[in-house]
Design a protein around this motif. Structure first.
Motif, PDB file in Angstrom:
ATOM      1  N   LEU A 192     -70.543   5.720 -48.830  1.00  0.00           N
ATOM      2  CA  LEU A 192     -70.155   5.095 -50.092  1.00  0.00           C
ATOM      3  C   LEU A 192     -69.817   6.151 -51.135  1.00  0.00           C
ATOM      4  CD1 LEU A 192     -69.847   2.669 -51.976  1.00  0.00           C
ATOM      5  CD2 LEU A 192     -72.328   2.723 -52.336  1.00  0.00           C
ATOM      6  N   LEU A 193     -70.629   7.210 -51.225  1.00  0.00           N
ATOM      7  CA  LEU A 193     -70.357   8.280 -52.181  1.00  0.00           C
ATOM      8  C   LEU A 193     -69.046   8.983 -51.851  1.00  0.00           C
ATOM      9  CD1 LEU A 193     -71.326   9.940 -54.596  1.00  0.00           C
ATOM     10  CD2 LEU A 193     -72.601  11.387 -52.997  1.00  0.00           C
ATOM     11  N   TRP A 194     -68.779   9.191 -50.565  1.00  0.00           N
ATOM     12  CA  TRP A 194     -67.511   9.807 -50.179  1.00  0.00           C
ATOM     13  C   TRP A 194     -66.327   8.943 -50.596  1.00  0.00           C
ATOM     14  CZ3 TRP A 194     -63.985   7.836 -46.539  1.00  0.00           C
ATOM     15  CH2 TRP A 194     -62.900   8.690 -46.267  1.00  0.00           C
ATOM     16  N   GLN A 195     -66.447   7.624 -50.432  1.00  0.00           N
ATOM     17  CA  GLN A 195     -65.354   6.745 -50.834  1.00  0.00           C
ATOM     18  C   GLN A 195     -65.165   6.767 -52.348  1.00  0.00           C
ATOM     19  OE1 GLN A 195     -65.866   2.630 -49.768  1.00  0.00           O
ATOM     20  NE2 GLN A 195     -63.694   2.165 -49.990  1.00  0.00           N
ATOM     21  N   LEU A 196     -66.269   6.822 -53.096  1.00  0.00           N
ATOM     22  CA  LEU A 196     -66.163   6.890 -54.549  1.00  0.00           C
ATOM     23  C   LEU A 196     -65.480   8.185 -54.993  1.00  0.00           C
ATOM     24  CD1 LEU A 196     -69.687   5.545 -55.600  1.00  0.00           C
ATOM     25  CD2 LEU A 196     -67.498   4.419 -55.999  1.00  0.00           C
ATOM     26  N   LEU A 256     -63.967  -1.278 -53.093  1.00  0.00           N
ATOM     27  CA  LEU A 256     -64.306  -1.191 -54.504  1.00  0.00           C
ATOM     28  C   LEU A 256     -63.142  -1.672 -55.362  1.00  0.00           C
ATOM     29  CD1 LEU A 256     -66.001   2.305 -54.411  1.00  0.00           C
ATOM     30  CD2 LEU A 256     -67.159   0.103 -54.644  1.00  0.00           C
ATOM     31  N   PRO A 257     -63.417  -2.398 -56.448  1.00  0.00           N
ATOM     32  CA  PRO A 257     -62.331  -2.890 -57.315  1.00  0.00           C
ATOM     33  C   PRO A 257     -61.636  -1.744 -58.025  1.00  0.00           C
ATOM     34  CG  PRO A 257     -64.476  -3.348 -58.300  1.00  0.00           C
ATOM     35  CD  PRO A 257     -64.745  -2.823 -56.925  1.00  0.00           C
ATOM     36  N   GLN A 258     -60.317  -1.719 -57.977  1.00  0.00           N
ATOM     37  CA  GLN A 258     -59.529  -0.668 -58.610  1.00  0.00           C
ATOM     38  C   GLN A 258     -58.626  -1.181 -59.716  1.00  0.00           C
ATOM     39  OE1 GLN A 258     -57.839   2.243 -55.690  1.00  0.00           O
ATOM     40  NE2 GLN A 258     -58.700   0.854 -54.173  1.00  0.00           N
ATOM     41  N   TYR A 284     -49.933  -3.137 -55.312  1.00  0.00           N
ATOM     42  CA  TYR A 284     -48.828  -2.303 -55.777  1.00  0.00           C
ATOM     43  C   TYR A 284     -49.249  -1.321 -56.869  1.00  0.00           C
ATOM     44  CZ  TYR A 284     -45.875  -5.706 -53.367  1.00  0.00           C
ATOM     45  OH  TYR A 284     -45.299  -6.512 -52.409  1.00  0.00           O
ATOM     46  N   LEU A 285     -50.377  -1.575 -57.531  1.00  0.00           N
ATOM     47  CA  LEU A 285     -50.763  -0.757 -58.673  1.00  0.00           C
ATOM     48  C   LEU A 285     -51.910   0.190 -58.384  1.00  0.00           C
ATOM     49  CD1 LEU A 285     -50.615  -3.470 -61.498  1.00  0.00           C
ATOM     50  CD2 LEU A 285     -48.881  -1.774 -60.912  1.00  0.00           C
ATOM     51  N   THR A 286     -52.560   0.073 -57.240  1.00  0.00           N
ATOM     52  CA  THR A 286     -53.738   0.880 -56.949  1.00  0.00           C
ATOM     53  C   THR A 286     -53.420   1.928 -55.886  1.00  0.00           C
ATOM     54  OG1 THR A 286     -54.499  -0.769 -55.332  1.00  0.00           O
ATOM     55  CG2 THR A 286     -55.324  -0.955 -57.584  1.00  0.00           C
ATOM     56  N   HIS A 287     -54.277   2.951 -55.848  1.00  0.00           N
ATOM     57  CA  HIS A 287     -54.076   4.069 -54.927  1.00  0.00           C
ATOM     58  C   HIS A 287     -54.479   3.702 -53.507  1.00  0.00           C
ATOM     59  CE1 HIS A 287     -53.953   8.122 -53.378  1.00  0.00           C
ATOM     60  NE2 HIS A 287     -55.236   8.096 -53.089  1.00  0.00           N
ATOM     61  N   ARG A 288     -55.603   3.000 -53.359  1.00  0.00           N
ATOM     62  CA  ARG A 288     -56.093   2.601 -52.034  1.00  0.00           C
ATOM     63  C   ARG A 288     -56.346   1.095 -52.049  1.00  0.00           C
ATOM     64  NH1 ARG A 288     -60.882   6.471 -50.160  1.00  0.00           N
ATOM     65  NH2 ARG A 288     -60.531   5.224 -48.300  1.00  0.00           N
ATOM     66  N   PRO A 289     -55.327   0.282 -51.789  1.00  0.00           N
ATOM     67  CA  PRO A 289     -55.488  -1.173 -51.893  1.00  0.00           C
ATOM     68  C   PRO A 289     -56.458  -1.755 -50.883  1.00  0.00           C
ATOM     69  CG  PRO A 289     -53.355  -0.614 -50.934  1.00  0.00           C
ATOM     70  CD  PRO A 289     -53.955   0.671 -51.409  1.00  0.00           C
ATOM     71  N   VAL A 306     -56.516   9.549 -62.137  1.00  0.00           N
ATOM     72  CA  VAL A 306     -57.845   9.610 -62.757  1.00  0.00           C
ATOM     73  C   VAL A 306     -58.881   9.348 -61.681  1.00  0.00           C
ATOM     74  CG1 VAL A 306     -59.373   8.620 -64.499  1.00  0.00           C
ATOM     75  CG2 VAL A 306     -56.939   8.850 -64.968  1.00  0.00           C
ATOM     76  N   SER A 307     -59.899  10.194 -61.611  1.00  0.00           N
ATOM     77  CA  SER A 307     -60.953  10.025 -60.616  1.00  0.00           C
ATOM     78  C   SER A 307     -61.731   8.746 -60.882  1.00  0.00           C
ATOM     79  CB  SER A 307     -61.894  11.237 -60.638  1.00  0.00           C
ATOM     80  OG  SER A 307     -63.001  11.026 -59.781  1.00  0.00           O
ATOM     81  N   TYR A 308     -62.144   8.084 -59.796  1.00  0.00           N
ATOM     82  CA  TYR A 308     -62.890   6.827 -59.928  1.00  0.00           C
ATOM     83  C   TYR A 308     -64.255   7.053 -60.568  1.00  0.00           C
ATOM     84  CZ  TYR A 308     -63.991   2.017 -58.598  1.00  0.00           C
ATOM     85  OH  TYR A 308     -64.299   0.673 -58.624  1.00  0.00           O
ATOM     86  N   LEU A 309     -64.813   8.252 -60.426  1.00  0.00           N
ATOM     87  CA  LEU A 309     -66.122   8.559 -60.985  1.00  0.00           C
ATOM     88  C   LEU A 309     -66.035   9.238 -62.350  1.00  0.00           C
ATOM     89  CD1 LEU A 309     -68.168   9.774 -57.893  1.00  0.00           C
ATOM     90  CD2 LEU A 309     -68.264   7.566 -59.029  1.00  0.00           C
TER      91      LEU A 309
END
Length: 354
Positions: A313-317, A107-109, A98-103, A325-328
């Motif tokens: 993997l880089l595309w997913q990041l 990768l841990p969010q 419920y709190l993350t963009h892509r559950p 906020v961006s993951y990277l």
């Protein structure tokens, strides 16, 4: 006076404290909030509570520092907590979807920590913290890759030593992720990249082994995961014994019986040891799964498969964001010095110079 049975505050068991405080969160919400208040005495530390779970009616506290955290982000988290429709809130898995963009992303969010000093430091960096009654963990939003790679001891060491340890941590991440896949790709498809003397040793060790390089590597990775899972589930003395027996006796017996080649054991062991250097266990678990995926790509296409897996993997990041906020971040920030802030620690913060 009525009292309740609660667990006393003890030392962290998952995130070891080297030079920081020795207290850790417990299952009682009021004790956890007091541990955070002990770190941050400022009246700007705000706390808002809500109740989640139709049957459990679990109290969730949202903590943030007024003036640092984005008010819109805090309100967004509170609105998402109100949308949770579950029978009970018993673990992190009931919160993260419920709190993350892509559950569904691997990768841990939703960052978590059992150390109040790391929790308080993240609040000062603009994060919003969640404390759940009954769970001995503090959760942080938004979670970035930089936050998962950060250890509280980085602020305690000398800035040169802390910067060297951060770079070493990223180097260990690369070894844990790519080392087995690169070995499989080079050994199966690109033997010309191996120096002659090393290639001769590899050929000599492989002559009497009945299995292919791919089968050896995948089998060793599976065995390593089984040993790690057995060590976690068993009691501490028995778990340590199983780990030692599996690492020494089984590995040595497999080499002497010429079932596995020594270089495969070295490669998998180095990747496993490098994986333990990660501060976040959730990130380490995700890296282990990506490691197997890269090995499968190396089996099919060699180095092309490894590069395709890394690009995926880089595309997913790059495609993942959390509460805007961006993951990277800060690598993707437009501010100057973002690369330096990600990999190095400055001797003095800009706020301290003012």
């Amino acid at each position: 006076v009525r009292t309740s049975n609660v667990r006393a505050v003890s030392e962290p068991t998952i995130e070891k404290s080297v030079s920081g405080s020795k207290d850790a969160f417990v299952e009682t919400l009021r004790i956890n909030t007091s541990l955070v208040r002990r770190k941050l005495h400022t009246p700007a530390l705000k706390l808002q509570q809500t109740v989640v779970g139709r049957q459990s009616e679990t109290t969730v506290a949202v903590l943030y520092v007024d003036g640092i955290a984005d008010p819109a982000r805090v309100q967004r988290i509170l609105d998402r907590l109100d949308t949770i429709d579950e029978q009970a809130l018993l673990g992190r898995g009931d919160l993260e979807p419920y709190l993350t963009h892509r559950p569904r992303a691997l990768l841990p969010q939703l960052g978590q920590t059992e150390r109040p000093d790391k929790f308080a430091g993240a609040l000062l960096d603009g994060c919003v913290g969640l404390l759940v009654d009954g769970l001995p963990m503090g959760y942080l939003l938004p979670t970035t890759f930089h936050l998962l790679m950060h250890a509280p001891e980085d602020e305690s060491h000398h800035y040169l030593l802390a910067s060297a340890l951060i770079v070493l941590r990223y180097f260990a991440l690369a070894i844990s992720l790519m080392f087995p896949a690169l070995y499989v790709a080079v050994a199966m498809y690109h033997q010309e990249m191996i120096p002659y003397k090393l290639l001769q040793n590899v050929i000599d060790s492989k002559q009497s082994v009945p299995f292919s390089t791919a089968a050896e590597t995948l089998g060793m990775l599976l065995s390593f995961e089984l040993l790690q899972e057995a060590g976690i589930r068993l009691p501490d003395p028995v778990g340590q014994t199983v780990s030692v027996i599996g690492a020494l006796i089984v590995g040595q017996s497999a080499v002497e019986a010429k079932v596995l080649s020594p270089i495969v054991i070295i490669v998998v062991a180095m990747a496993g040891i490098a994986g333990y250097a990660q501060p976040s266990q959730e990130l380490g678990a995700a890296i282990r799964l990506w490691r197997v995926a890269l090995v499968l790509g190396a089996v099919v296409l060699g180095l092309y498969g490894v590069m395709a897996g890394l690009m995926l993997l880089l595309w997913q990041l790059c495609d993942t964001e959390n509460l805007g906020v961006s993951y990277l971040s800060p690598l993707t920030d437009s501010r100057p010095g973002s690369l330096r802030r990600a990999f190095l620690r400055s001797p003095l913060r800009k706020e301290d110079r003012k």
